[in-house]
Design a protein around this motif. Structure first.
Motif, short mmCIF file in Angstrom:
data_model
loop_
_atom_site.label_atom_id
_atom_site.label_comp_id
_atom_site.label_asym_id
_atom_site.label_seq_id
_atom_site.Cartn_x
_atom_site.Cartn_y
_atom_site.Cartn_z
N ARG A 196 0.82 -1.23 0.00
CA ARG A 196 0.00 0.00 0.00
C ARG A 196 0.85 1.27 0.00
NH1 ARG A 196 -4.91 -1.55 0.74
NH2 ARG A 196 -5.29 -3.53 1.78
N VAL A 197 2.08 1.14 0.52
CA VAL A 197 2.93 2.34 0.68
C VAL A 197 4.00 2.35 -0.41
CG1 VAL A 197 4.52 3.54 2.22
CG2 VAL A 197 2.59 2.28 3.17
N GLN A 198 4.15 3.47 -1.08
CA GLN A 198 5.25 3.58 -2.04
C GLN A 198 5.77 5.01 -2.12
OE1 GLN A 198 2.39 1.87 -4.44
NE2 GLN A 198 1.39 3.42 -3.20
N ASN A 199 7.07 5.10 -2.40
CA ASN A 199 7.67 6.41 -2.69
C ASN A 199 7.26 6.85 -4.08
OD1 ASN A 199 9.07 6.42 -0.27
ND2 ASN A 199 10.96 5.63 -1.17
N VAL A 200 7.04 8.14 -4.23
CA VAL A 200 6.65 8.70 -5.52
C VAL A 200 7.45 9.98 -5.70
CG1 VAL A 200 4.74 9.61 -6.88
CG2 VAL A 200 4.35 7.72 -5.30
N ALA A 201 8.50 9.91 -6.49
CA ALA A 201 9.40 11.06 -6.57
C ALA A 201 10.17 11.05 -7.88
CB ALA A 201 10.37 11.04 -5.40
N GLY A 202 10.84 12.17 -8.12
CA GLY A 202 11.64 12.29 -9.34
C GLY A 202 12.91 11.46 -9.29
N GLY A 203 13.39 11.16 -8.08
CA GLY A 203 14.56 10.29 -7.93
C GLY A 203 15.86 10.94 -8.40
N VAL A 204 16.89 10.10 -8.51
CA VAL A 204 18.24 10.61 -8.78
C VAL A 204 18.32 11.41 -10.08
CG1 VAL A 204 19.68 9.04 -7.43
CG2 VAL A 204 18.83 8.29 -9.63
N ASP A 205 17.54 11.03 -11.08
CA ASP A 205 17.63 11.75 -12.36
C ASP A 205 17.20 13.21 -12.22
OD1 ASP A 205 18.51 9.50 -13.56
OD2 ASP A 205 16.57 8.92 -14.40
N ASP A 243 13.78 6.79 -3.68
CA ASP A 243 13.85 5.69 -4.64
C ASP A 243 12.41 5.21 -4.90
OD1 ASP A 243 14.11 3.30 -5.95
OD2 ASP A 243 15.48 2.37 -4.50
N SER A 244 11.92 5.40 -6.12
CA SER A 244 10.54 5.03 -6.44
C SER A 244 10.44 3.71 -7.21
CB SER A 244 9.87 6.14 -7.26
OG SER A 244 9.90 7.35 -6.58
N THR A 245 11.42 2.83 -7.02
CA THR A 245 11.42 1.55 -7.74
C THR A 245 10.13 0.76 -7.49
OG1 THR A 245 13.80 1.45 -7.53
CG2 THR A 245 12.70 -0.61 -8.08
N ARG A 246 9.66 0.78 -6.23
CA ARG A 246 8.45 0.02 -5.92
C ARG A 246 7.24 0.54 -6.73
NH1 ARG A 246 6.41 -0.55 0.23
NH2 ARG A 246 8.22 -1.92 0.38
N ALA A 247 7.11 1.85 -6.82
CA ALA A 247 5.99 2.41 -7.60
C ALA A 247 6.10 2.00 -9.06
CB ALA A 247 5.97 3.93 -7.47
N LYS A 248 7.32 1.94 -9.55
CA LYS A 248 7.54 1.53 -10.94
C LYS A 248 7.11 0.07 -11.12
CE LYS A 248 11.21 1.86 -14.44
NZ LYS A 248 10.84 0.75 -15.25
N GLU A 249 7.54 -0.78 -10.17
CA GLU A 249 7.23 -2.21 -10.29
C GLU A 249 5.74 -2.49 -10.07
OE1 GLU A 249 11.63 -3.75 -8.83
OE2 GLU A 249 9.91 -3.98 -7.49
N GLN A 250 5.17 -1.83 -9.08
CA GLN A 250 3.77 -2.13 -8.73
C GLN A 250 2.75 -1.51 -9.68
OE1 GLN A 250 3.89 -2.90 -3.99
NE2 GLN A 250 3.03 -0.94 -4.59
N TRP A 251 3.11 -0.32 -10.18
CA TRP A 251 2.12 0.47 -10.93
C TRP A 251 2.56 0.81 -12.34
CZ3 TRP A 251 -2.58 0.87 -8.99
CH2 TRP A 251 -2.75 0.66 -7.62
N ASP A 252 3.72 0.28 -12.73
CA ASP A 252 4.25 0.62 -14.05
C ASP A 252 4.27 2.15 -14.20
OD1 ASP A 252 5.28 0.26 -16.55
OD2 ASP A 252 3.31 0.09 -17.52
#
Ligand SMILES: NC(=O)c1ccc[n+]([C@@H]2O[C@H](COP(=O)([O-])OP(=O)(O)OC[C@H]3O[C@@H](n4cnc5c(N)ncnc54)[C@H](O)[C@@H]3O)[C@@H](O)[C@H]2O)c1
Length: 283
Positions: A196-205, A243-252
């Motif tokens: 249910r919880v995920q980071n949502v950010a612009g990240g290192v780029d 790091d928003s890797t989880r949001a990428k994996e879970q939600w494309d």
């Protein structure tokens, strides 16, 4: 961990001009009111939480190196759970202190999940980094990027606060349109079986230091001298990149607007609205 209070400056709900009680009423009691509404109406709940839920102690003691006028963590000399070269992940400590502001958000997250479990409500929690875009109020606490660009363009006094006054502190940035795209996906998928919880950010780029932001402004608007402030902001951290890797994996999901697009959008808006600082800084 030593931290000094800077008195007048607004620092995550601990300054003299922001009442701690108001902060709790707005952020936490406000969340409870909305959760009660969701319970009554069997509605889902999406919380825009914050990078401020992450523990301050490991962040301010992080070994840092300076490269291109920006801090970066020295990962070769430390091992911190939840920290990698792609930033701070959800597994990073949330132990207090996290600031009063962060604590209201962390408590809101906890209550949201409990309401979801107790009353069968779909709950999603997005821990956002710094949001930035045109039309955002040019106030530091509304987003340092819009504040900095508007102030720089108008040659208002700007100072690097804390960390030796060099402006090496780093944040990432994300456009609200990219947040909206994820929220839309979440609204459409209330039953998805993912975390249910995920980071949502612009990240290192998208990450940059204030000194780098000033360099960008200098290239865009010309010269402006930035001052140094020997004070510090309570609970300020030198480096925060999510790091928003989880949001990428879970939600494309991933950001579509680059840092340069975001900065340019703010600059164009600032140029088109000479009165923006006055309008948006009056409360
Ligand atoms: N628009 C937004 O993104 C927004 C709005 C409200 C709350 N928040 C929350 O705040 C969090 C970010 O807080 P933060 O403390 O990491 O970063 P911040 O954006 O408050 O500050 C970033 C850096 O800018 C410096 N700074 C702040 N005000 C300054 C000023 N007036 N002059 C010079 N330098 C200044 C600070 O020292 C800090 O190192 C986000 O995670 C978000 O949840 C963000």
């Amino acid at each position: 961990m030593g931290h000094r209070c800077c008195g007048k400056r607004k620092c995550a709900g601990v300054s003299s001009n922001a009442s701690s009680q108001q902060l709790l009423e707005h952020n936490l009691v406000g969340t409870i009111n909305v959760l009660e509404y969701c319970k009554r109406n069997k509605a889902g709940f999406i919380l825009l939480s914050t990078s401020r839920v992450y523990s301050i102690a490991p962040l301010i003691t992080l070994p840092l190196a300076v490269e291109n006028n920006a801090y970066g963590p020295r990962l070769d000399s430390c091992s911190v759970v939840g920290l990698s070269k792609t930033g701070v992940a959800e597994s990073f400590s949330t132990a207090p202190p996290v600031s009063l502001y962060g604590a209201t958000k962390l408590a809101s997250e906890l209550l949201a999940v409990e309401y979801g479990e107790a009353f069968g409500l779909p709950i999603w929690i997005n821990r956002c980094g710094v949001l930035a875009g045109a039309g955002q109020f040019a106030q530091p606490d509304q987003g340092i990027f819009a504040f900095w660009i508007n102030s720089y363009l108008r040659r208002r006094p700007l100072r690097y606060i804390g960390f030796d006054g060099r402006g090496y502190q780093v944040r990432d940035c994300l456009h609200p349109r990219d947040v909206a795209a994820l929220v839309w996906k979440q609204i459409q998928s209330p039953d998805r079986q993912v975390e249910r919880v995920q980071n949502v950010a612009g990240g290192v780029d998208s990450a940059m230091s204030l000194a780098q932001l000033s360099e960008w402004c200098a290239g865009r608007f010309g010269k402006h001298v930035i001052g140094r402030d020997s004070g510090s902001r309570t609970y300020d951290v030198p480096w925060m990149v999510l790091d928003s890797t989880r949001a990428k994996e879970q939600w494309d999901w991933q950001p579509t607007l680059s840092r340069e697009q975001i900065l340019e959008e703010i600059a164009l808006h600032a140029e088109a609205h000479p009165e923006w600082l006055e309008i948006s800084s009056s409360r």
